[in-house]
Scaffold this active site. Structure first.
Site, PDB file in Angstrom:
ATOM      1  N   VAL A  33      13.467   2.391   5.362  1.00 50.69           N
ATOM      2  CA  VAL A  33      14.241   1.177   5.087  1.00 50.69           C
ATOM      3  C   VAL A  33      15.707   1.364   5.464  1.00 50.69           C
ATOM      4  O   VAL A  33      16.321   0.498   6.103  1.00 50.69           O
ATOM      5  CB  VAL A  33      14.116   0.802   3.584  1.00 50.69           C
ATOM      6  CG1 VAL A  33      15.077  -0.317   3.213  1.00 50.69           C
ATOM      7  CG2 VAL A  33      12.687   0.398   3.270  1.00 50.69           C
ATOM      8  N   ARG A  82       7.966  -5.206   7.262  1.00 51.84           N
ATOM      9  CA  ARG A  82       6.629  -4.644   7.495  1.00 51.84           C
ATOM     10  C   ARG A  82       6.750  -3.510   8.492  1.00 51.84           C
ATOM     11  O   ARG A  82       7.408  -3.664   9.530  1.00 51.84           O
ATOM     12  CB  ARG A  82       5.695  -5.693   8.090  1.00 51.84           C
ATOM     13  CG  ARG A  82       5.168  -6.695   7.086  1.00 51.84           C
ATOM     14  CD  ARG A  82       4.575  -7.865   7.802  1.00 51.84           C
ATOM     15  NE  ARG A  82       5.541  -8.411   8.770  1.00 51.84           N
ATOM     16  CZ  ARG A  82       5.227  -9.197   9.789  1.00 51.84           C
ATOM     17  NH1 ARG A  82       3.981  -9.513  10.018  1.00 51.84           N
ATOM     18  NH2 ARG A  82       6.154  -9.660  10.603  1.00 51.84           N
ATOM     19  N   LEU A  86      -4.900 -13.145   4.739  1.00 45.69           N
ATOM     20  CA  LEU A  86      -6.264 -13.488   4.337  1.00 45.69           C
ATOM     21  C   LEU A  86      -7.262 -12.794   5.257  1.00 45.69           C
ATOM     22  O   LEU A  86      -8.339 -13.325   5.513  1.00 45.69           O
ATOM     23  CB  LEU A  86      -6.469 -15.011   4.384  1.00 45.69           C
ATOM     24  CG  LEU A  86      -5.876 -15.810   3.218  1.00 45.69           C
ATOM     25  CD1 LEU A  86      -6.180 -17.295   3.376  1.00 45.69           C
ATOM     26  CD2 LEU A  86      -6.421 -15.325   1.864  1.00 45.69           C
ATOM     27  N   CYS A 131       4.070   0.436   0.247  1.00 39.33           N
ATOM     28  CA  CYS A 131       4.608  -0.599  -0.649  1.00 39.33           C
ATOM     29  C   CYS A 131       3.585  -1.212  -1.597  1.00 39.33           C
ATOM     30  O   CYS A 131       3.758  -1.167  -2.811  1.00 39.33           O
ATOM     31  CB  CYS A 131       5.250  -1.708   0.173  1.00 39.33           C
ATOM     32  SG  CYS A 131       6.710  -1.161   1.024  1.00 39.33           S
ATOM     33  N   ARG A 188       0.299   6.800   4.338  1.00 37.06           N
ATOM     34  CA  ARG A 188       0.388   6.753   2.885  1.00 37.06           C
ATOM     35  C   ARG A 188      -0.596   5.725   2.306  1.00 37.06           C
ATOM     36  O   ARG A 188      -0.623   4.582   2.743  1.00 37.06           O
ATOM     37  CB  ARG A 188       1.826   6.428   2.436  1.00 37.06           C
ATOM     38  CG  ARG A 188       2.714   7.662   2.482  1.00 37.06           C
ATOM     39  CD  ARG A 188       4.142   7.343   2.142  1.00 37.06           C
ATOM     40  NE  ARG A 188       4.802   6.625   3.205  1.00 37.06           N
ATOM     41  CZ  ARG A 188       6.051   6.179   3.134  1.00 37.06           C
ATOM     42  NH1 ARG A 188       6.747   6.359   2.037  1.00 37.06           N
ATOM     43  NH2 ARG A 188       6.595   5.552   4.156  1.00 37.06           N
TER      44      ARG A 188
HETATM   45  C1  UDX Z   1       4.488  -4.720   3.120  1.00 38.50           C
HETATM   46  C2  UDX Z   1       5.099  -6.132   3.049  1.00 38.50           C
HETATM   47  O1  UDX Z   1       4.451  -6.986   4.003  1.00 38.50           O
HETATM   48  C3  UDX Z   1       6.592  -6.071   3.282  1.00 38.50           C
HETATM   49  O2  UDX Z   1       7.150  -7.360   3.145  1.00 38.50           O
HETATM   50  C4  UDX Z   1       7.158  -5.113   2.236  1.00 38.50           C
HETATM   51  O3  UDX Z   1       8.522  -5.050   2.245  1.00 38.50           O
HETATM   52  C5  UDX Z   1       6.554  -3.749   2.404  1.00 38.50           C
HETATM   53  O4  UDX Z   1       5.151  -3.857   2.232  1.00 38.50           O
HETATM   54  P1  UDX Z   1       3.714  -3.038   5.038  1.00 38.50           P
HETATM   55  O5  UDX Z   1       3.271  -2.148   3.924  1.00 38.50           O
HETATM   56  O6  UDX Z   1       4.472  -2.454   6.159  1.00 38.50           O
HETATM   57  O7  UDX Z   1       4.595  -4.239   4.474  1.00 38.50           O
HETATM   58  O8  UDX Z   1       2.394  -3.663   5.678  1.00 38.50           O
HETATM   59  P2  UDX Z   1       1.635  -5.051   5.688  1.00 38.50           P
HETATM   60  O9  UDX Z   1       1.582  -5.541   7.068  1.00 38.50           O
HETATM   61  O10 UDX Z   1       2.123  -5.976   4.662  1.00 38.50           O
HETATM   62  O11 UDX Z   1       0.150  -4.556   5.290  1.00 38.50           O
HETATM   63  C6  UDX Z   1      -0.099  -3.893   4.050  1.00 38.50           C
HETATM   64  C7  UDX Z   1      -1.556  -3.542   3.913  1.00 38.50           C
HETATM   65  O12 UDX Z   1      -2.357  -4.698   3.735  1.00 38.50           O
HETATM   66  C8  UDX Z   1      -2.157  -2.828   5.129  1.00 38.50           C
HETATM   67  O13 UDX Z   1      -2.999  -1.802   4.678  1.00 38.50           O
HETATM   68  C9  UDX Z   1      -2.947  -3.914   5.843  1.00 38.50           C
HETATM   69  O14 UDX Z   1      -4.016  -3.411   6.586  1.00 38.50           O
HETATM   70  C10 UDX Z   1      -3.432  -4.727   4.660  1.00 38.50           C
HETATM   71  N1  UDX Z   1      -3.711  -6.124   5.001  1.00 38.50           N
HETATM   72  C11 UDX Z   1      -2.701  -6.955   5.365  1.00 38.50           C
HETATM   73  C12 UDX Z   1      -5.013  -6.604   4.916  1.00 38.50           C
HETATM   74  O15 UDX Z   1      -5.953  -5.877   4.582  1.00 38.50           O
HETATM   75  N2  UDX Z   1      -5.231  -7.927   5.184  1.00 38.50           N
HETATM   76  C13 UDX Z   1      -4.240  -8.785   5.536  1.00 38.50           C
HETATM   77  O16 UDX Z   1      -4.539  -9.975   5.745  1.00 38.50           O
HETATM   78  C14 UDX Z   1      -2.936  -8.288   5.631  1.00 38.50           C
END
Ligand code: UDX
Length: 450
Positions: A11, A154, A253, A263, A331
């Site tokens: 970050v 993200r 979704l 996160c 992670r």
């Molecule tokens: C997230 C938030 O989106 C971001 O705003 C915050 O500040 C930090 O956490 P990030 O962890 O980088 O970001 O990834 P993100 O793209 O949000 O995906 C998180 C997890 O959810 C991943 O494991 C992804 O595979 C999963 N996911 C995401 C799903 O299984 N389905 C989805 O529709 C979206």
């Protein structure tokens, strides 16, 4: 504006670099001497598309510098951001704030003129007030304002998320601090980015509630996917049909193997702990945490079922070990749960990931790290797509099939079409979609395989 960024983790480095791109003078500060010297040499410690070029550009423009000397780096700044880690405390699941408070103390000792002290790290409600107390206690003469300014970046898309955010949230009760923050984010006015200026408590809760809500959407659709499998519905059609309702929205979704990353798992847990602490239980989020943890284990069961209920001595090919594409971050990745579960049942694991193998190798033993998807496929009893990297979307399926012992593919990210896979002669299963002959996780069709 002159900005200090304490902490050059994910970050801090992204935010500091993007603030420099806004035109501000930024010093990124870290205690880790090695990290700072590598950054000075242009070496970027994390994988984030576009970050290395942007760092180089800002360093060349003299807007971005690196330092280990917090005292020197913090003085004369308009704002100092705290972007240090807040890991989950092992003992009780609360966010561990020791690094945040230590940074606040050091900043307090170093500030000279009016300075805004900003929390960028994800911190529980009440942290901004505690920082205010610490700063006053450490340096009673300090002229400062405290502000919460959560990030919503993200991984893999962080620069774009920073430069084109849906909103900027600023939590402060100090009007001077709010004015500094408005000036810092002024370059975003051109895109008419909404700025929510509120109290520190609301700002802190906005961050956790946003992440918990997104995690809830994912767990929700994952459970709906189970229902789709049981009834013959298609979860992608269901998600589309739901998502077109503007009140719901189509994002987050996508059914899959469960969410991971630095996160969602941490923040959902911390929100439930905060709810308990304040006597306001976050029951929905508590359930989400449980659903997601079960989900990752269920995926291992699904793989075993697809291998006729037994993976002992079988070779399982894994495509993707990072928690999502475009990052080397593993992670809380589903791979870290699924692979050991399979190994415990005697499976041999071969895995390939375009960038995350080095990171994953630190946490997973006895994995054969392959050189390509095709390398993974050699003599495999099954291939499992765990992460939707682009390069897995366009595999030469005939070649893959020719290399495998049995042409079984479990697509936990729904990146292939049912029709395509059936026509290629794969035994193919995915999430929330029945194969064309009506099977899903049962493994029955495998009886017809060679
Ligand atoms: C997230 C938030 O989106 C971001 O705003 C915050 O500040 C930090 O956490 P990030 O962890 O980088 O970001 O990834 P993100 O793209 O949000 O995906 C998180 C997890 O959810 C991943 O494991 C992804 O595979 C999963 N996911 C995401 C799903 O299984 N389905 C989805 O529709 C979206």
């Amino acid at each position: 504006m002159r900005i200090g960024m304490v902490g050059t983790g994910y970050v801090g480095l992204v935010s500091g670099t993007c603030f420099a791109e806004f035109g501000h003078d930024v010093t990124c500060i870290d205690k880790d001497q090695g990290k700072i010297s590598r950054l000075k040499d242009g070496e970027i410690p994390i994988y984030e598309p576009g970050l290395d070029e942007l760092v180089e550009k800002q360093v060349r423009a003299n807007r971005l510098t690196f330092s280990t000397d917090i005292k020197e780096a913090v003085k004369d700044k308009d704002a100092v951001f705290i972007a240090v880690g807040t890991p989950t405390r092992r003992s009780d699941g609360h966010a561990d704030l020791q690094y945040v408070y230590a940074a606040a103390k050091e900043i307090a000792e170093a500030i000279t003129d009016f300075t805004v002290i900003v929390t960028k790290s994800t911190v529980p409600v009440g942290t901004a007030r505690e920082i205010e107390r610490i700063v006053k206690e450490t340096n009673p003469d300090a002229d400062f304002g405290v502000c919460s300014n959560p990030e919503f970046l993200r991984e893999g898309a962080a620069i774009n998320d920073f430069m084109r955010p849906d909103r900027v949230v600023v939590g402060t009760e100090c009007e001077r601090a709010a004015e500094v923050m408005r000036n810092i984010y002024r370059p975003l006015y051109i895109n008419e980015t909404p700025m929510v200026i509120t109290t520190p408590e609301s700002s802190e809760i906005i961050k956790y509630a946003s992440n918990a809500f997104l995690a809830t959407k994912i767990s929700f659709i994952n459970e709906v996917a189970n229902l789709c499998e049981a009834t013959g519905a298609n979860v992608q059609d269901v998600a589309r049909g739901m998502g077109l309702d503007n009140r719901i929205g189509s994002k987050f979704l996508h059914a899959g193997p469960g969410y991971g990353g630095s996160c969602f798992p941490k923040d959902t847990l911390a929100l439930t702990q905060t709810g308990q602490k304040f006597g306001a239980p976050q029951t929905i989020v508590e359930t989400v945490v449980q659903v997601n943890s079960n989900r990752q284990k269920d995926m291992a069961k699904r793989i075993i079922e697809m291998c006729d209920g037994n993976v002992d001595g079988k070779k399982i090919g894994i495509l993707g070990v990072s928690f999502k594409p475009n990052t080397d971050d593993v992670r809380e990745a589903p791979s870290l749960v699924i692979i050991p579960e399979l190994q415990a049942k005697g499976a041999k694991i071969a895995a390939f990931d375009p960038v995350a193998m080095e990171e994953a190798a630190k946490q997973l033993d006895n994995v054969i790290w392959a050189e390509s998807s095709y390398d993974v496929a050699k003599d495999a009893d099954i291939i499992v797509i765990l992460t939707e990297w682009n390069e897995f979307r366009a595999l030469n399926l005939d070649r893959i099939k020719g290399l495998m012992k049995k042409p079984r593919l479990l697509d936990l990210r729904n990146i292939y079409k049912l029709t395509e896979m059936e026509s290629k002669g794969f035994v193919y299963q995915s999430i929330g979609r029945r194969s064309l002959d009506g099977e899903n996780g049962s493994g029955n069709r495998l009886k017809s395989v060679g």
